[in-house]
Design an enzyme around this catalytic site. Structure first.
Site, mmCIF file in Angstrom:
data_model
loop_
_atom_site.group_PDB
_atom_site.id
_atom_site.type_symbol
_atom_site.label_atom_id
_atom_site.label_comp_id
_atom_site.label_asym_id
_atom_site.label_seq_id
_atom_site.Cartn_x
_atom_site.Cartn_y
_atom_site.Cartn_z
ATOM 1 N N GLY A 47 48.309 107.192 75.225
ATOM 2 C CA GLY A 47 49.486 106.600 76.218
ATOM 3 C C GLY A 47 48.934 105.340 76.341
ATOM 4 N N GLU A 48 48.849 104.929 77.670
ATOM 5 C CA GLU A 48 48.562 103.623 78.260
ATOM 6 C C GLU A 48 47.345 103.892 79.263
ATOM 7 O OE1 GLU A 48 47.743 100.154 77.506
ATOM 8 O OE2 GLU A 48 49.681 100.919 76.224
ATOM 9 N N SER A 49 46.298 103.686 78.879
ATOM 10 C CA SER A 49 45.073 103.961 79.921
ATOM 11 C C SER A 49 45.162 103.175 81.173
ATOM 12 C CB SER A 49 43.732 103.492 78.996
ATOM 13 O OG SER A 49 43.802 102.178 78.667
ATOM 14 N N CYS A 79 42.702 108.790 72.146
ATOM 15 C CA CYS A 79 43.011 107.249 72.466
ATOM 16 C C CYS A 79 43.181 106.876 73.825
ATOM 17 C CB CYS A 79 44.802 107.290 71.631
ATOM 18 S SG CYS A 79 45.137 105.928 71.158
ATOM 19 N N ARG A 99 39.372 98.209 73.466
ATOM 20 C CA ARG A 99 41.014 98.601 73.524
ATOM 21 C C ARG A 99 41.737 97.793 72.295
ATOM 22 N NH1 ARG A 99 43.766 97.872 78.894
ATOM 23 N NH2 ARG A 99 45.361 99.135 77.683
ATOM 24 N N ILE A 126 47.477 104.663 66.555
ATOM 25 C CA ILE A 126 48.502 103.929 67.266
ATOM 26 C C ILE A 126 47.892 103.108 68.468
ATOM 27 C CG2 ILE A 126 50.749 104.160 68.601
ATOM 28 C CD1 ILE A 126 50.998 107.106 67.583
ATOM 29 N N ARG A 127 47.861 101.912 67.914
ATOM 30 C CA ARG A 127 47.087 100.748 68.953
ATOM 31 C C ARG A 127 46.031 101.441 69.271
ATOM 32 N NH1 ARG A 127 51.611 97.942 72.275
ATOM 33 N NH2 ARG A 127 53.153 97.625 70.635
ATOM 34 N N HIS A 162 45.025 110.416 66.819
ATOM 35 C CA HIS A 162 45.838 111.616 67.542
ATOM 36 C C HIS A 162 45.941 112.765 66.660
ATOM 37 C CE1 HIS A 162 47.859 108.803 70.619
ATOM 38 N NE2 HIS A 162 47.611 107.963 69.920
ATOM 39 N N GLU A 164 47.076 115.492 67.586
ATOM 40 C CA GLU A 164 48.122 116.315 68.057
ATOM 41 C C GLU A 164 49.435 115.842 67.136
ATOM 42 O OE1 GLU A 164 46.697 113.914 69.513
ATOM 43 O OE2 GLU A 164 48.273 112.675 70.570
HETATM 44 N N1 GLN Z 1 46.436 101.042 73.497
HETATM 45 C C1 GLN Z 1 46.340 102.054 74.446
HETATM 46 C C2 GLN Z 1 45.543 101.651 75.931
HETATM 47 O O1 GLN Z 1 44.769 100.691 75.598
HETATM 48 C C3 GLN Z 1 46.030 103.096 73.714
HETATM 49 C C4 GLN Z 1 47.059 103.574 72.624
HETATM 50 C C5 GLN Z 1 47.381 105.139 72.509
HETATM 51 O O2 GLN Z 1 46.798 105.692 73.423
HETATM 52 N N2 GLN Z 1 47.915 105.488 71.586
HETATM 53 O O3 GLN Z 1 45.391 102.361 76.800
#
Ligand code: GLN
Length: 192
Positions: A47-49, A79, A99, A126-127, A162, A164
C-alpha cells in the site's frame, strides 16, 4: 491457526484470499479491539507506507505491533509492509529499505526469480522498495538485478514484491510454516 492481516489501507484483501486458498483462516485488523485477537501471525500488506504508518499511530497500534513483533510474533511484510518493518519505521528488522527504488516509469513489472529453499517464483513489483542494507542476522532469500527483494530475520519475512497477487502459494506457505507452534501470549493478547 488464525492470521491477522493489517487492513487499514492497501492490498489486504488479496492476502486473505491467498490464505483461504491454502486453508488458513484470517481476520482483518483495523483497530485496537481487532488487534487483541492477534496470536499466531501478522501480515502487513502493500500500500502506502507513509499512510499506513500514520494510521497505525492514530489507532494506537504502533507500540503494540512493535512490541508483539519484538517478542517473536511471526510477521510477513510485503512491499509497503517491508518498509514498515525497517530501521527507520517500526525498527523491528535489521534492514534499511529504499523506497520507490525502481523509479516511476519502471515502477511496476513482473519477473521470475530464484527464491531460497523454494525455487523459481513469479514476482510482481508495484513501485517496489528494495532492501538497501542488512546486518548479519538477516538472511537474504531473493535478489533481482543484484538487489535484495526478499529476506528473513527470525520470525520476520519480507518481500519487496506481491506474492498475494500471483497464483503461486509457496511464499505464503513458507510464512505459515514460520507461524506454526507459535502463540503470542502477552497480557493484551491472552484473553481466551
Ligand atoms: N511505494 C510504496 C511505499 O513507499 C510501496 C508500494 C507498494 O506497497 N506496492 O509505501
Amino acid at each position: 491457526m488464525r492470521i491477522a492481516i493489517l487492513a487499514l489501507q492497501g492490498a489486504f484483501a488479496e492476502h486473505r484470499q491467498m490464505l483461504s486458498r491454502i486453508g488458513i483462516d484470517s481476520f482483518f485488523v483495523r483497530n485496537a479491539a481487532d488487534w487483541q485477537q492477534t496470536k499466531d501471525g501478522l501480515i502487513i500488506p502493500g500500500g502506502e507506507s507513509t499512510a499506513m504508518m500514520r494510521i497505525i499511530s492514530d489507532e494506537g497500534l504502533s507500540q503494540p505491533i512493535r512490541e508483539a513483533i519484538t517478542h517473536g510474533l511471526p510477521t510477513f511484510g510485503t512491499c509497503a509492509g517491508l518498509i514498515m518493518l525497517d530501521r527507520v519505521h517500526l525498527n523491528t528488522m535489521n534492514i534499511l529499505a529504499k523506497r520507490n527504488a525502481y523509479g516511476r516509469q519502471l515502477g511496476s513489472f513482473r519477473t521470475i526469480a530464484e527464491f531460497k529453499e523454494i525455487g523459481r517464483v513469479p514476482m510482481t513489483f508495484i513501485r517496489a522498495p528494495f532492501v538497501a542494507e542488512t546486518d548479519t542476522d538477516v538472511e537474504i532469500l531473493a535478489e533481482v538485478d543484484g538487489r535484495i527483494v526478499a529476506a528473513r530475520q527470525g520470525k520476520q519475512l519480507v518481500t519487496a514484491f506481491h506474492p498475494e497477487l500471483d497464483e503461486d502459494e509457496r511464499i505464503h506457505r513458507l510464512f505459515i510454516d514460520m507461524c506454526r507452534a507459535f502463540k503470542y501470549e502477552s497480557n493484551h493478547a491472552s484473553t481466551s
